[in-house]
Every structure is written in structure tokens, then in C-alpha cells.
Design a protein around this motif. Structure first.
Motif, short mmCIF file in Angstrom:
data_model
loop_
_atom_site.label_atom_id
_atom_site.label_comp_id
_atom_site.label_asym_id
_atom_site.label_seq_id
_atom_site.Cartn_x
_atom_site.Cartn_y
_atom_site.Cartn_z
N ASP A 1 2.09 20.72 14.44
CA ASP A 1 2.39 19.31 13.85
C ASP A 1 3.68 19.10 13.14
OD1 ASP A 1 -0.25 18.72 14.91
OD2 ASP A 1 -1.33 18.70 13.03
N ALA A 2 4.04 20.32 12.45
CA ALA A 2 5.17 20.08 11.69
C ALA A 2 6.21 20.05 12.68
CB ALA A 2 5.16 21.19 10.84
N LYS A 3 6.36 20.68 13.64
CA LYS A 3 7.23 20.61 14.92
C LYS A 3 7.45 19.04 15.28
CE LYS A 3 7.52 23.97 17.69
NZ LYS A 3 8.82 24.41 17.35
N LEU A 4 6.23 18.47 15.67
CA LEU A 4 6.18 17.27 16.21
C LEU A 4 6.75 16.14 15.09
CD1 LEU A 4 5.44 15.38 18.65
CD2 LEU A 4 3.24 15.19 17.59
N LYS A 5 6.50 16.21 13.77
CA LYS A 5 6.98 15.44 12.98
C LYS A 5 8.58 15.69 12.73
CE LYS A 5 3.19 14.24 10.62
NZ LYS A 5 2.60 12.78 10.15
N SER A 6 8.98 16.78 12.83
CA SER A 6 10.16 17.02 12.71
C SER A 6 11.07 16.29 13.91
CB SER A 6 10.86 18.41 12.74
OG SER A 6 10.51 19.17 13.90
N GLN A 7 10.53 16.20 15.02
CA GLN A 7 11.33 15.67 16.32
C GLN A 7 11.16 14.26 16.05
OE1 GLN A 7 8.82 16.78 19.34
NE2 GLN A 7 9.39 18.92 19.57
N SER A 8 10.32 13.66 14.98
CA SER A 8 10.47 11.93 14.81
C SER A 8 11.31 11.95 13.65
CB SER A 8 9.19 11.62 14.37
OG SER A 8 8.43 11.34 15.53
N GLY B 1 16.86 2.54 16.17
CA GLY B 1 17.65 3.61 16.49
C GLY B 1 16.53 4.53 17.61
N HIS B 2 17.43 5.80 17.70
CA HIS B 2 16.84 6.55 18.88
C HIS B 2 15.14 7.26 18.44
CE1 HIS B 2 18.22 8.60 22.19
NE2 HIS B 2 17.81 9.73 21.96
N TRP B 3 14.52 6.95 19.33
CA TRP B 3 13.17 7.45 19.25
C TRP B 3 12.42 7.79 20.57
CZ3 TRP B 3 8.52 4.46 17.15
CH2 TRP B 3 7.45 5.41 16.70
N PRO B 4 12.64 8.63 21.03
CA PRO B 4 12.06 9.25 22.25
C PRO B 4 10.62 8.97 22.31
CG PRO B 4 13.75 10.83 21.93
CD PRO B 4 13.47 10.01 20.68
N LEU B 5 9.89 9.42 21.43
CA LEU B 5 8.37 9.37 21.43
C LEU B 5 7.89 8.01 21.75
CD1 LEU B 5 5.72 10.85 20.65
CD2 LEU B 5 5.92 10.07 18.26
N ALA B 6 8.52 6.73 21.23
CA ALA B 6 8.17 5.51 21.47
C ALA B 6 8.12 5.37 23.01
CB ALA B 6 8.74 4.63 20.75
N VAL B 7 9.00 5.86 23.91
CA VAL B 7 9.08 5.75 25.21
C VAL B 7 8.14 6.73 25.81
CG1 VAL B 7 10.55 6.08 27.01
CG2 VAL B 7 11.71 5.47 24.77
N GLU B 8 7.91 7.97 25.49
CA GLU B 8 6.60 8.75 26.14
C GLU B 8 5.46 8.06 25.67
OE1 GLU B 8 7.46 12.32 23.74
OE2 GLU B 8 9.19 12.66 24.36
N ILE C 1 9.82 4.08 9.30
CA ILE C 1 9.23 3.37 10.44
C ILE C 1 8.56 4.41 11.50
CG2 ILE C 1 9.05 1.62 12.35
CD1 ILE C 1 9.59 0.83 9.33
N ARG C 2 9.47 5.35 11.85
CA ARG C 2 9.28 6.49 12.85
C ARG C 2 7.96 7.17 12.44
NH1 ARG C 2 14.69 6.97 13.34
NH2 ARG C 2 14.48 8.95 12.32
N MET C 3 8.00 7.57 11.25
CA MET C 3 6.80 8.53 10.44
C MET C 3 5.71 8.01 10.43
SD MET C 3 8.58 11.26 10.29
CE MET C 3 7.05 12.07 9.50
N LEU C 4 5.60 6.55 10.08
CA LEU C 4 4.20 5.84 9.76
C LEU C 4 3.70 5.82 11.38
CD1 LEU C 4 5.63 2.81 7.77
CD2 LEU C 4 3.72 4.37 7.02
N TYR C 5 4.25 5.59 12.41
CA TYR C 5 3.61 5.60 13.41
C TYR C 5 3.19 7.06 13.94
CZ TYR C 5 4.24 0.69 14.54
OH TYR C 5 4.17 -0.74 14.71
N SER D 1 0.97 -1.15 0.10
CA SER D 1 0.01 -0.03 0.01
C SER D 1 0.82 1.07 -0.17
CB SER D 1 -0.81 0.11 1.16
OG SER D 1 -1.67 -1.01 1.13
N ARG D 2 0.56 2.26 -0.62
CA ARG D 2 1.36 3.47 -0.72
C ARG D 2 0.71 4.37 0.42
NH1 ARG D 2 3.83 5.04 -5.79
NH2 ARG D 2 4.34 3.24 -6.98
N ILE D 3 1.52 4.90 1.18
CA ILE D 3 1.07 5.90 2.34
C ILE D 3 1.80 7.09 2.31
CG2 ILE D 3 0.77 5.84 4.94
CD1 ILE D 3 0.79 3.02 4.90
N ASN D 4 0.99 8.11 2.64
CA ASN D 4 1.63 9.65 2.65
C ASN D 4 1.90 9.92 4.19
OD1 ASN D 4 2.42 12.03 2.63
ND2 ASN D 4 0.72 13.04 1.67
N VAL D 5 2.76 9.80 4.60
CA VAL D 5 2.97 10.10 5.95
C VAL D 5 2.80 11.30 6.51
CG1 VAL D 5 4.42 7.70 6.46
CG2 VAL D 5 5.71 9.74 5.80
#
Length: 374
Positions: free
Chosen positions: A127-134, A315-322, A284-288, A109-113
């Protein structure tokens, strides 16, 4: 205490009666194993679940498949490196569930994250700020935070302007523009001019800084080379034509479908191959992250179960911990599947301790070490 009859203290294995009293026989929620009588047990807590088991401990054949096999009505987003659970969930279409497979190495499937990065969005800038952090997480290693924080800021500005200029952004489009950032390329200079006239102050500030950097006699003014290095590293996977194709139009799935009150239950399998785990970590980070952005705007929508299998590999992804601490408030139940607690520390410092203490259910199988989470 009678130590002769209780050599291991007061703790003891739960009996079927204990499981019944604890509500584990209520067939709702997540399967967590069987009791001594062979009866299936389930946990319906909103807090997360941590499943830890070494290689060949049968967690992938004993417990994990049950997490995606349609035993509840929640949406499921499943990190499926080997494609095993995707095959299992294929039969769920017979249960009126919709199955989406994101598999950039095969039929996908083609997905626009970045589908929520739209010109008309009232929350475009935050929202762009949160995206940039991922896209570029802060690692806290040495003085890297300075370069990464500025790389985040520039990525945020370009994301906003892409949405404003083209109505909607895509990840390959963003990667291409970030590759031209600060150059004298005609396409970039034209885009930078639009940034200078943006209604967003943060975009104008970035454009001015880039102009001053080019005018400076120091090509590394403001540490630009270090900032650009972080950006180039983050978007390196976008040179992969298979990944680009899976994130480019025509799109056939959007995570907004998971918050549609009339939608059936979905199973979304993220089936990137394990050998690309680190290089494709951005995707992977951007999909979630995309799924989370929609869910937090629709808190009353159907609950979502997110399975993070071998998540430490990306790799590093603090959002998954939060998410372990506040996911339940969004209606998201995270499930962390790992071979050791220490693998979780790849996500963020002390992640193994934070996640273990935040999850309401913890399962350890195939234990081979006495090393505990920090």
C-alpha cells in the motif's frame, strides 16, 4: 442509400422512442441530458463517463450539478474547485445523505489521507508503494524517471517506517521526514537508525544507501541531488499552513466510512480553490488514492462515483487514467469533466485517447473545434 434524403449518411439524432428502447428513460444511474420531448435520460453503465465542453458551455450548470444532486444511492466524491456543487449538495442531508466538505481555505473536515498506513496493516508495504506512486508520479520526461522512481522508493520506505514507528502516519509528518532525508540532523539520524533495524528489506536498503552517500566524497552519489529535488518538489505544498491543518489531527472523517455497509450514502466535496490546483495536486491525488485503497479492499461495498472536474489542472497522474480501464472492477465509476480532450493528456501520455475509448458514455457540448482525441 437515398443521399438526397439522408445528406449526413445513415446517422441521425435519436428520437424519444430510440431513447426508450435504449433504456435511457430508466431513472437509474447518471443524468446525461434530455431527449427531444424533454424527458430526462440516464446512463447506468458501470464504465466511466467523459463530459467535454469548453468554457461557458453550460456543462457546470446543465449536467455536472445533476451528477452530485442525489439522483442515485451511490457514494459521490466530487472535485469541486469553485464550491458550486458543494452548495448544491448541502440539501442532501434532508435525503439522509451525509455531506463532507474538504475545503482547506475555509471550514473543512480534517482527513488523514494516510489513515490506512498503520503498523498492524498486513498490506502496509504494497500500500505504501501505491501511495508513493501518487505522491511522485513518473512523468516519462527525459531522464526524470530515474530520479522519480528512486524518489518513490525512498518515500515508500519512509512511509512504512513512520507507520511502524508511530503506529500511524500522516501526510505532514511524511513531508517533514522527507525534508530531512539523508541529512545529519539528529532527528533524521535517529529515524534512519530505526530504518536500519527494520523488518522490511526495502527500508534497510534505503538506510544503507543514505549512509553510503554521506560517506562518499561525492555529495551527489547515485544522483541523490536529483532524487531529493523530485522529493522536495512533490512535497512543496506542505509548507502551506492551511493545507497542513486540514491533513492533521484531530481528524473527523476517514474514507473507510464509505465501505461501511451500514453507512448512509455520502457526498464528499473536494473544494480546494482553482488557483491552487497545481500546487495542491499532491493532496487532491492522495484524497482519491486513499478512497481507492479502502474500496479495493471491500469490493462488495456500495458503488462510488468519482467526479474529476478539470482534472487536467492537477498535473501528471497516471492512476486517474488507469481508473477508466479498471475502475468498474473496483466498483468505482469515474466521470471526467474537461474543456478539451487535450487537457486529459496532462495526466499521462495518450490519456485523451485511453479515457475516451474506455468510457461507456461520452458527452460533447459547446463544441468549438474539430480537433479529435489522438
Amino acid at each position: 442509400m437515398d443521399y438526397q434524403n439522408n445528406p449526413y449518411g445513415s446517422a441521425q439524432f435519436a428520437t424519444p422512442q430510440d431513447c426508450q428502447q435504449a433504456g435511457l428513460h430508466n431513472q437509474q444511474g447518471l443524468y446525461i441530458g434530455h431527449d427531444a420531448s424533454g424527458r430526462a435520460c440516464f446512463s447506468d453503465q458501470m464504465s466511466g463517463l467523459l463530459l467535454c465542453g469548453g468554457a461557458r458551455s453550460y456543462k457546470g450548470s446543465f449536467i455536472t450539478p445533476w451528477l452530485v444532486d442525489g439522483h442515485y444511492t451511490d457514494h459521490v466524491i466530487n472535485m469541486d474547485w469553485k464550491g458550486q456543487n458543494g452548495s448544491i449538495s448541502a440539501l442532501q442531508v434532508l435525503q439522509n445523505r451525509r455531506v463532507i466538505n474538504y475545503n482547506p481555505r475555509g471550514k473543512t473536515s480534517r482527513i488523514n489521507v494516510l489513515s490506512d498506513m498503520r503498523r498492524d496493516s498486513p498490506t502496509l508495504a504494497p500500500d505504501a508503494k501505491l501511495k508513493s506512486q501518487s505522491i511522485i508520479p513518473l512523468t516519462g520526461v527525459g531522464n526524470s524517471d530515474y530520479f522519480q522512481a528512486n524518489a518513490q522508493r525512498m518515500t515508500e520506505a519512509v512511509t512504512v517506517e513512520l507507520a511502524r514507528f508511530y503506529e500511524q502516519a500522516t501526510l505532514p509528518m511524511l513531508a517533514d521526514h522527507m525534508g530531512l532525508l539523508g541529512s545529519t540532523n539528529e532527528q533524521w539520524l535517529s529515524f534512519e537508525f530505526e530504518m536500519l533495524n527494520s523488518p522490511y528489506p526495502s527500508s534497510r536498503q534505503v538506510a544503507i544507501e543514505l549512509q553510503e552517500m554521506r560517506k562518499s566524497s561525492n555529495p551527489n552519489a547515485g544522483g541523490f541531488q536529483g532524487i531529493k529535488g523530485e522529493i522536495d518538489k512533490a512535497f512543496a505544498c506542505m509548507s502551506d499552513p492551511q493545507l497542513r491543518a486540514s491533513l492533521s489531527p484531530p481528524f473527523d472523517f476517514c474514507f473507510s466510512e464509505l465501505v461501511n455497509p451500514d453507512a448512509p450514502a455520502y457526498v464528499v466535496n473536494i473544494m480546494e480553490a482553482m488557483e491552487f490546483a497545481k500546487s495542491s495536486g499532491l493532496v487532491i491525488r492522495m484524497l482519491y488514492t486513499s478512497a481507492m485503497m479502502y474500496k479495493r479492499r471491500h469490493l462488495g461495498s456500495r458503488r462510488q462515483v468519482w467526479i474529476f472536474d478539470e482534472i487536467g489542472n492537477i498535473g501528471h497522474w497516471p492512476l486517474a487514467v488507469e481508473l477508466a480501464t479498471y475502475g468498474a472492477g473496483y466498483g468505482i465509476k469515474p466521470i471526467y469533466v474537461t474543456q478539451s480532450y487535450q487537457q486529459l493528456d496532462n495526466l499521462a501520455p495518450k490519456a485523451s485517447s485511453i479515457i475516451a475509448n474506455s468510457c461507456g458514455t461520452e458527452i460533447n457540448i459547446g463544441v468549438r473545434s474539430n480537433v479529435e482525441a489522438n
